[in-house]
Design a protein around this motif. Structure first.
Motif, mmCIF file in Angstrom:
data_model
loop_
_atom_site.group_PDB
_atom_site.id
_atom_site.type_symbol
_atom_site.label_atom_id
_atom_site.label_comp_id
_atom_site.label_asym_id
_atom_site.label_seq_id
_atom_site.Cartn_x
_atom_site.Cartn_y
_atom_site.Cartn_z
ATOM 1 N N ILE B 87 79.962 -56.532 25.221
ATOM 2 C CA ILE B 87 78.546 -57.126 25.200
ATOM 3 C C ILE B 87 77.992 -58.190 26.201
ATOM 4 O O ILE B 87 76.746 -57.480 26.508
ATOM 5 C CB ILE B 87 79.224 -58.271 23.547
ATOM 6 N N LEU B 88 78.431 -58.026 26.633
ATOM 7 C CA LEU B 88 77.110 -59.579 27.707
ATOM 8 C C LEU B 88 77.117 -58.121 28.731
ATOM 9 O O LEU B 88 75.296 -59.220 29.616
ATOM 10 C CB LEU B 88 78.307 -60.506 28.461
ATOM 11 N N HIS B 89 77.154 -57.453 28.968
ATOM 12 C CA HIS B 89 76.872 -56.901 30.075
ATOM 13 C C HIS B 89 76.431 -55.370 30.044
ATOM 14 O O HIS B 89 75.900 -54.601 29.954
ATOM 15 C CB HIS B 89 78.093 -56.278 31.012
ATOM 16 N N ASP B 90 75.984 -55.336 28.662
ATOM 17 C CA ASP B 90 75.609 -54.524 28.054
ATOM 18 C C ASP B 90 73.776 -54.493 27.748
ATOM 19 O O ASP B 90 74.040 -55.897 26.912
ATOM 20 C CB ASP B 90 75.825 -54.101 26.211
ATOM 21 N N GLY B 91 72.803 -53.708 27.921
ATOM 22 C CA GLY B 91 71.623 -53.778 28.241
ATOM 23 C C GLY B 91 70.908 -53.399 26.372
ATOM 24 O O GLY B 91 70.215 -54.247 26.268
ATOM 25 N N LEU B 92 71.623 -52.744 26.297
ATOM 26 C CA LEU B 92 70.916 -52.865 24.792
ATOM 27 C C LEU B 92 70.901 -53.275 24.076
ATOM 28 O O LEU B 92 70.322 -54.146 23.276
ATOM 29 C CB LEU B 92 71.988 -51.331 23.853
ATOM 30 N N PHE B 93 72.059 -54.571 23.723
ATOM 31 C CA PHE B 93 72.677 -56.008 23.422
ATOM 32 C C PHE B 93 71.039 -56.701 23.352
ATOM 33 O O PHE B 93 70.978 -57.516 22.560
ATOM 34 C CB PHE B 93 74.474 -56.076 23.878
ATOM 35 N N ASN B 261 69.016 -54.137 4.844
ATOM 36 C CA ASN B 261 68.800 -52.939 4.123
ATOM 37 C C ASN B 261 67.621 -52.562 4.544
ATOM 38 O O ASN B 261 67.614 -51.084 4.383
ATOM 39 C CB ASN B 261 68.946 -53.533 2.608
ATOM 40 N N GLN B 262 66.638 -53.249 4.270
ATOM 41 C CA GLN B 262 65.376 -52.567 4.985
ATOM 42 C C GLN B 262 65.266 -52.018 5.353
ATOM 43 O O GLN B 262 64.410 -50.881 5.291
ATOM 44 C CB GLN B 262 64.336 -53.791 4.659
ATOM 45 N N ILE B 263 65.304 -51.780 6.984
ATOM 46 C CA ILE B 263 65.588 -50.851 8.317
ATOM 47 C C ILE B 263 66.595 -50.078 7.894
ATOM 48 O O ILE B 263 66.431 -49.055 8.006
ATOM 49 C CB ILE B 263 65.576 -51.933 9.179
ATOM 50 N N TRP B 264 67.611 -50.644 7.059
ATOM 51 C CA TRP B 264 68.525 -49.318 6.567
ATOM 52 C C TRP B 264 67.968 -47.960 6.116
ATOM 53 O O TRP B 264 68.608 -46.444 6.273
ATOM 54 C CB TRP B 264 69.636 -49.925 6.874
ATOM 55 N N ILE B 265 67.942 -48.603 5.284
ATOM 56 C CA ILE B 265 67.242 -47.448 3.788
ATOM 57 C C ILE B 265 65.830 -46.788 4.041
ATOM 58 O O ILE B 265 65.566 -45.310 3.948
ATOM 59 C CB ILE B 265 66.539 -48.382 2.463
ATOM 60 N N LEU B 266 64.885 -47.604 4.881
ATOM 61 C CA LEU B 266 63.458 -46.861 5.753
ATOM 62 C C LEU B 266 64.006 -46.206 6.229
ATOM 63 O O LEU B 266 63.387 -44.703 6.079
ATOM 64 C CB LEU B 266 62.787 -48.028 6.126
ATOM 65 N N LEU B 267 64.854 -45.880 7.473
ATOM 66 C CA LEU B 267 64.923 -45.289 7.965
ATOM 67 C C LEU B 267 66.380 -44.327 8.076
ATOM 68 O O LEU B 267 67.156 -44.240 8.727
ATOM 69 C CB LEU B 267 65.003 -45.749 9.721
ATOM 70 N N SER B 268 66.644 -43.960 6.655
ATOM 71 C CA SER B 268 67.624 -42.953 5.702
ATOM 72 C C SER B 268 68.674 -43.396 6.144
ATOM 73 O O SER B 268 69.963 -42.301 6.553
ATOM 74 C CB SER B 268 67.466 -41.623 6.409
ATOM 75 N N GLY B 269 69.052 -44.513 7.077
ATOM 76 C CA GLY B 269 71.153 -44.896 6.946
ATOM 77 C C GLY B 269 71.024 -44.330 8.810
ATOM 78 O O GLY B 269 72.334 -44.008 8.795
ATOM 79 N N PRO B 271 69.086 -45.090 11.528
ATOM 80 C CA PRO B 271 67.804 -45.800 12.331
ATOM 81 C C PRO B 271 68.215 -45.418 13.710
ATOM 82 O O PRO B 271 69.702 -45.888 14.221
ATOM 83 C CB PRO B 271 68.143 -47.982 12.283
ATOM 84 N N PRO B 272 67.338 -45.162 14.350
ATOM 85 C CA PRO B 272 67.540 -45.213 16.272
ATOM 86 C C PRO B 272 67.390 -46.747 16.772
ATOM 87 O O PRO B 272 66.781 -47.350 16.018
ATOM 88 C CB PRO B 272 66.006 -44.568 16.642
ATOM 89 N N PRO B 273 67.718 -46.765 18.532
ATOM 90 C CA PRO B 273 68.004 -48.065 18.746
ATOM 91 C C PRO B 273 66.793 -48.842 18.698
ATOM 92 O O PRO B 273 66.832 -50.155 18.891
ATOM 93 C CB PRO B 273 68.805 -47.426 20.032
ATOM 94 N N GLN B 274 65.241 -48.066 19.068
ATOM 95 C CA GLN B 274 64.893 -48.877 18.953
ATOM 96 C C GLN B 274 64.495 -49.536 17.868
ATOM 97 O O GLN B 274 63.390 -50.725 17.715
ATOM 98 C CB GLN B 274 63.155 -48.324 19.080
ATOM 99 N N TYR B 275 65.357 -49.726 16.595
ATOM 100 C CA TYR B 275 64.706 -50.111 15.665
ATOM 101 C C TYR B 275 65.921 -50.651 14.951
ATOM 102 O O TYR B 275 65.879 -51.213 13.628
ATOM 103 C CB TYR B 275 65.143 -49.688 14.360
ATOM 104 N N PHE B 276 66.863 -51.222 16.434
ATOM 105 C CA PHE B 276 68.042 -51.649 15.562
ATOM 106 C C PHE B 276 68.149 -53.634 15.737
ATOM 107 O O PHE B 276 67.637 -53.486 16.600
ATOM 108 C CB PHE B 276 69.497 -51.219 16.968
ATOM 109 N N THR B 277 68.329 -54.431 15.153
ATOM 110 C CA THR B 277 69.033 -55.872 14.458
ATOM 111 C C THR B 277 70.005 -55.638 15.297
ATOM 112 O O THR B 277 70.518 -55.534 15.451
ATOM 113 C CB THR B 277 67.976 -56.217 13.180
#
Lengths: 430, 324
Positions: B87-93, B261-269, B271-277
């Motif tokens: 995780i610590l070396h993962d840029g996306l994280f 829930n809000q993000i998950w449902i709005l983006l049809s389950g 979500p692309p990485p730019q919407y990841f929390t």
């Protein structure tokens, strides 16, 4: 004040509870029950086939309940993982033919003997391959589907398109005419293509000789969407979609199902699965009146190579028996009933390709469904790697297409980074 | 006013107990000494079962390679802290962590400001309008998240959404087939709006309840000394309502930090990485990639970050409790 700290931990650890409560529990009242997970497609599209199978099964096993639990594609794998972890797996489960490899490789299914199942000598070879891992059979072919262009005959006529396109150039010319005739309606698409429908985009890639990934001699996979052929195909695809489609570029073909805007007259054509034809009239789908069918037609998507069709994704489903199922024999008997000639004929009539070549002609005289069977003559399939499902689940192909179609990235840049990720996922250790 | 909070109540009992204990004999002292622990035992047992065990299990999982293969055999493969170093070396994280913190900061400040404004409005309104507004707020609060998100997702729908239609009809621009989620900023604006909208009622009603307890003579005294409304709010109301604001802010941080829930449902389950929390990242890693060990590690890091973030506020609350 400890209570507040605890509250913080409770809420933050919601994920832990997600993990422990998301398990789709299969209630089991007694042993005299067979639990079956099939997708809602059967519930909506061919409930008759389920009923016929249940009746046949119960003749053989009087007093045994059939507990059909309909699943949705979005969540079935999550639930299946949870059920496997909880030792509460169903006796029969339907999986897509691109999902089976991961589960076969992980040892999730019991091995089966083909000769115990009806029509096994004439199973579709593509589906049988998706049930075979290291020479052993782990599931039973259920049905396959091919995609073809579903179009509005009346609109084509009004726009002056005399006959259905036989080449890709004719396809473009027809769309040009349609756009000219109806394009003033801001909701109209000559050809409706949801941006994240990667099955169609990959169809273009395959037609121009590219692939998503190839396996090299040393067994390693390599993502090849950045090959010159694939880049060329996606560039052609992008210009066509941007010209003729007004569908969302950030959604896939299930949000909404194209049959819904199709029934509302918002397009002249889209590429759909066989079952999407009846879905135009389904109350949950387009809810069009039956009279609408007179205006509808279908043709296989023409290739840029003369006399050929674009290869279609040979999607399909298989039925397996989980390794931890409680009633394996009952599960096998239900599969036998469901994949027998009687049920499979009903499944085919609902717009699908039956699991056996013996039933290839069920729709031959149905002018609306015959083009789908014709389209299946040229087909492609996803890389047969146990990790393929992880590529699909990461949605990276969809995101690549959105980036390309919205001009956020060039075709070269988007395919390069996608190929890199595909290579990485496909070669990951188990 | 602050007696409604368990914090001050607990502080009171803590100081009262030892005094009483001194006056008792040894025997009854032992009995009554055990009593509080006996009384708290059921609560501890429940918390241990529903919270302690899953957390322990998650901690164990985070030290294992636990994929589908291991899941079917119910046996993980111990790999020490490799998940954490991954995780610590993962840029996306790190992107996701930063995004989650930024979103939380934005959503919490918007919620607190808008909620307080609504509360002040409630205090100024006549009884009929106040009833109407309160009813509206309660309806928003009572709406299950899934239903609320479904409504919002229809409003912002690309093909059939009423939002695009309305904006076009009002001649604000051509919003026909406008895709709110194609641009990450406008997508996040919709998500933030939805989350803040859902959180305002709770803050508004709590702050309003607090406002009714502000002694009117203090306000009058300040006003007659020449303070304007803003000064009254800053120097009289705010200090008096500080405990409420601290608690509301910390609760909002906890809620907004783990929006899912809000993000998950709005983006049809999907979500692309730019919407990841962080919660979505942990969920997709676990359930879509079948990397349960890695997913648990992400979730635990999330718990740790949340503890650090809310620690400041929790300490504040403890201080307030001690002072009273």
């Amino acid at each position: 004040m400890k209570a507040r700290i605890i509250a913080a931990v409770v809420l933050a650890a919601a994920l832990a509870t997600v993990a422990s409560t998301a398990t789709g529990s299969t209630k089991r009242a007694s042993a005299q029950q067979v639990v079956v997970w099939v997708m809602t497609d059967a519930q909506n599209g061919w409930p008759g086939a389920i009923a016929a199978a249940n009746a046949q099964f119960q003749q053989q096993h009087p007093g045994v309940d059939v507990n059909i639990q309909y699943q949705s594609w979005d969540t079935v794998l999550q639930k299946f993982d949870a059920a496997l972890a909880a030792n509460d797996a169903p006796d029969v489960i339907e999986l897509g033919n691109s999902q089976t490899v991961k589960y076969m490789a992980a040892g999730a299914f019991s091995s089966l003997k083909a000769k115990n199942f009806p029509n096994s000598s004439t199973w579709l070879s593509g589906l049988k391959a998706s049930c075979t891992y290291r020479g052993k059979l782990y599931c039973v072919p259920y049905y396959a589907g091919a995609r073809a262009v579903i179009y509005r005959k009346d609109m084509y006529r009004q726009a002056g398109v005399k006959s259905v396109p036989k080449t890709y150039a004719q396809f473009l010319a027809a769309n040009k005419k349609l756009k000219k005739k109806f394009g003033k309606n801001r909701n109209f698409s000559a050809f409706y293509e949801p941006g994240q429908n990667w099955y169609v985009a990959t169809t273009f890639v395959e037609d121009w000789g590219g692939h998503i990934a190839v396996q090299e001699k040393n067994g390693k996979w390599k993502g090849t969407l950045d090959s010159p052929q694939a880049v060329k195909a996606l560039t052609i695809f992008k210009s066509m979609v941007r010209k003729y489609s007004r569908a969302s570029k950030t959604q896939d073909e299930a949000h909404p199902f194209p049959s819904i805007p199709f029934a509302k007259g918002r397009m002249a054509s889209f590429i759909g699965n066989g079952w999407e034809w009846p879905y135009v009239f389904n109350p949950k789908g387009g809810a069009a009146p039956k009279s609408f069918e007179k205006k509808m037609g279908a043709y296989p998507m023409p290739s840029h190579i003369k006399g050929q069709y674009m290869p279609t994704f040979l999607g399909g489903s298989d039925l397996g028996i989980p390794i931890s199922a409680k009633n394996k024999q009952l599960g096998a008997d239900w599969i036998k009933a469901f994949t027998g000639t009687q049920s499979e004929t009903l499944i085919a009539k609902a717009g699908n390709i039956a699991n056996s070549t013996k039933l290839a002609n069920v729709n031959a005289h149905n002018p609306s469904l015959a083009p789908f069977a014709k389209a299946a003559k040229y087909s492609w399939f996803v890389p047969m790697s146990p990790n393929w499902t992880n590529v699909e689940n990461s949605h990276l192909l969809k995101q690549m297409l959105t980036a390309i179609l919205t001009n956020r990235k060039s075709v070269q840049a988007a395919t390069k980074s996608a190929s890199k990720q595909i290579t990485q996922i496909l070669n990951a250790s188990q | 006013m602050s007696s409604r909070f368990s914090g001050s109540a607990a502080a009171v009992t803590e100081t009262a107990l030892p005094a009483r204990r001194l006056r008792r004999s040894l025997g009854s002292r032992l009995a009554s000494g055990a009593a509080p622990y006996l009384l708290i035992l059921p609560a501890c047992a429940v918390i241990g079962a529903v919270l302690g065990y899953p957390l322990f299990f998650m901690g164990r999982l985070s030290l294992q390679h636990y994929g589908l293969f291991q899941l079917i055999r119910h046996k993980g493969e111990w790999i020490g802290t490799r998940n954490y170093s991954h995780i610590l070396h993962d840029g996306l994280f790190w992107h996701v962590v930063f995004r989650t913190l930024a979103f939380t900061a934005a959503a919490v400040s918007l919620t607190m400001v808008a909620g307080t404004l609504f509360a002040l409005l409630l205090a100024q309104l006549g009884s009929k309008m106040r009833l109407l507004l309160t009813a509206g707020l309660i309806f928003v609060w009572a709406m299950p998240v899934v239903v609320a998100v479904a409504v919002w997702s229809w409003m912002t729908d690309f093909e059939f959404g009423v939002g695009n239609w309305l904006l076009t009809e009002l001649h604000i621009g051509n919003f026909n087939h406008h895709d709110w989620f194609a641009n990450t900023w406008s997508g996040w604006a919709i998500i933030t709006l939805l989350v803040v909208w859902g959180a305002i009622p709770f803050v508004a009603l709590m702050v309003y309840a607090g406002l009714t307890q502000v002694p009117q003579e203090l306000v009058e005294a300040a006003t007659s000394d020449g303070a304007n409304p803003w000064q009254v709010f800053r120097d009289v109301t705010l200090p008096l309502l500080k405990p409420i604001f601290v608690i509301l802010t910390s609760l909002s941080i906890i809620w907004d930090f783990q929006v899912f829930n809000q993000i998950w449902i709005l983006l049809s389950g999907q979500p692309p990485p730019q919407y990841f929390t962080m919660s979505i990242y942990a969920f997709t890693t676990s359930f879509q990639q079948s990397e349960y060990g890695l997913g648990s590690a992400i979730a635990l890091v999330m718990v740790a970050i949340l503890l650090v973030v809310s620690f400041v506020y929790i300490r504040q609350m403890v201080k307030i409790g001690d002072a009273e």
